[in-house]
Design a protein around this motif. Structure first.
Motif, PDB file in Angstrom:
ATOM      1  N   GLU A 147       0.825  -1.215   0.000  1.00 37.18           N
ATOM      2  CA  GLU A 147       0.000   0.000   0.000  1.00 37.18           C
ATOM      3  C   GLU A 147       0.857   1.262   0.000  1.00 37.18           C
ATOM      4  O   GLU A 147       0.482   2.274  -0.601  1.00 37.18           O
ATOM      5  CB  GLU A 147      -0.944  -0.003   1.203  1.00 37.18           C
ATOM      6  CG  GLU A 147      -1.926   1.158   1.177  1.00 37.18           C
ATOM      7  CD  GLU A 147      -3.054   0.998   2.181  1.00 37.18           C
ATOM      8  OE1 GLU A 147      -3.252   1.944   2.975  1.00 37.18           O
ATOM      9  OE2 GLU A 147      -3.722  -0.059   2.161  1.00 37.18           O
ATOM     10  N   ALA A 184       1.761   1.824  -3.527  1.00 35.45           N
ATOM     11  CA  ALA A 184       0.568   2.227  -4.270  1.00 35.45           C
ATOM     12  C   ALA A 184       0.212   3.685  -3.989  1.00 35.45           C
ATOM     13  O   ALA A 184      -0.260   4.402  -4.877  1.00 35.45           O
ATOM     14  CB  ALA A 184      -0.599   1.318  -3.916  1.00 35.45           C
ATOM     15  N   LEU A 198      -4.080  -0.303  -6.628  1.00 34.33           N
ATOM     16  CA  LEU A 198      -3.797  -1.631  -6.092  1.00 34.33           C
ATOM     17  C   LEU A 198      -4.370  -2.742  -6.971  1.00 34.33           C
ATOM     18  O   LEU A 198      -3.795  -3.835  -7.064  1.00 34.33           O
ATOM     19  CB  LEU A 198      -4.364  -1.752  -4.677  1.00 34.33           C
ATOM     20  CG  LEU A 198      -3.601  -0.998  -3.585  1.00 34.33           C
ATOM     21  CD1 LEU A 198      -4.443  -0.882  -2.321  1.00 34.33           C
ATOM     22  CD2 LEU A 198      -2.281  -1.696  -3.272  1.00 34.33           C
TER      23      LEU A 198
END
Length: 396
Positions: free
Chosen positions: A168, A171, A199
């Motif tokens: 994450e 991302a 994602l």
């Protein structure tokens, strides 16, 4: 004593998907970017003493063919090829010519006309420049082709394992840069994506999805550099931006220290940044805006540490705190970066220069960062060369 070096004019084309603009060959790209830079500087082409023209994919003397669209004045034209750092290498050479008193006004121009799809080798009947890097990485990481996402993805995985960053975090960098590019009319992509979109995009090399990877692009960028005497003679101090520090490094022996991050240029980046901070008398906290080489989101995260924005292993904390976007400590890649603005290899470093020049002038429109007094540029090409440049407004 070395001469002071100033950027007096910049220009670039919109970066495009390869082949999107019919009949748009590299001479037309160069003519567009070069003409904009000359117009921005307010000078005539025949006032330029030397030119350095960068491209990765092209025939010998393509630099001359490109510049002849602007004029044929008999000046030295040096063709430059340094992988993804080609544009900033042309900038570095033009600055050297001014700094050393060999020219009063020099042009750095870069362009690329690329093939769609992942990068590959052009000549397969000779040693590949990256073969030692590939072999070293294959000993410590799962091998995947094409090689570029493998190399940077492996370095991202290494950071996750050692320091606890997550998919994450990477991302979020892609999300940030796509969001920034919405306000950049020169960007190849100008669409904002949600974090979920980033994602859920096709996986290229875990943890890197497609929306965290720079695309192949067509385009050109240009910068005109001048000496202090030239700036004074032409009354250009009001628009000039000074290069107050600049360094290029290539691979050291510790590139092969057994880590993935070293193989994608960590030690080159650290040393180039250190030299620039020493030259400029500035540190990371003195800059408000940074354009850096986010060919993949993993590289941007690792560069936060290499450039000294945070300590080793702390880069993902900058992501969590929002310190690298508007309202944070720095705005990193307000242009959208390579991920969203695009990455025509020979033009990338000069597009970074253009963006930072506009930011320092206060003319970056909706992308403008507040109260910019100093800006930092980073561009890297594996195999390898890293170029870091620091800028300040001339009146400072």
């Amino acid at each position: 004593m070395a001469n002071r070096v100033f950027v007096i004019g910049v220009g670039m084309t919109k970066f495009e998907k390869p082949g999107r603009r019919e009949g748009w060959d590299y001479p037309e790209m160069a003519q567009e970017a070069g003409s904009k830079a000359i117009e921005d500087a307010g000078i005539d082409y025949d006032e330029i003493d030397q030119a350095f023209v960068g491209y990765v994919y092209g025939e010998s003397t393509s630099g001359q063919r490109a510049l002849y669209e602007l004029g044929m004045t008999g000046i030295p034209v040096v063709n430059v090829n340094n992988n993804c750092s080609t544009g900033s290498t042309a900038l570095y050479l033009a600055a050297q010519s001014i700094r050393g008193g060999l020219a009063e006004c020099a042009l750095a121009l870069g362009f690329e006309k690329m093939q769609p799809g992942s990068l590959g080798s052009t000549f397969n009947d000779r040693a590949q420049p990256m073969e030692n890097h590939f072999l070293a990485l294959a000993e410590i990481s799962e091998v995947l082709f094409p090689p570029a996402p493998w190399m940077f993805g492996a370095a991202g995985r290494e950071h996750m394992k050692e320091y606890g960053s997550t998919a994450e975090h990477f991302a979020k960098i892609g999300y940030k840069n796509h969001r920034h590019s919405v306000n950049n009319p020169y960007a190849q992509f100008q669409e904002e994506y949600s974090l979920e979109d980033i994602l859920a995009a096709p996986m290229i090399y875990d943890p890197l999805t497609k929306l965290q990877c720079s695309p192949t692009s067509d385009g050109s960028g240009a910068a005109i550099l001048a000496s202090e005497a030239f700036v004074d003679r032409h009354g250009l101090a009001g628009q000039a931006v000074e290069i107050v520090g600049q360094a290029m490094t290539t691979d050291f022996t510790n590139t092969f220290d057994g880590t993935c991050k070293a193989l994608i240029g960590h030690h080159m980046n650290v040393e180039a940044a250190r030299r620039v901070y020493d030259q400029a008398g500035l540190g990371p906290d003195d800059f408000q805006v940074i354009e850096l080489h986010d060919c993949f989101s993993a590289n941007e995260l690792l560069l936060y540490e290499a450039l000294g924005l945070c300590g080793e292993g702390e880069a993902h904390k900058l992501v969590d705190s929002g310190d690298t976007t508007y309202g944070g400590r720095w705005v990193v890649n307000p242009s959208g970066g390579l991920i969203s603005k695009g990455h025509p290899l020979g033009a990338t470093g000069l597009a970074q220069c253009a963006e930072l020049t506009w930011q320092l002038r206060g003319t970056a429109d909706k992308r403008q960062v507040s109260d910019v007094t100093a800006a930092l540029q980073h561009n890297i090409g594996l195999g390898g060369a890293a170029v870091v440049t620091a800028y300040q407004r001339a009146e400072r």
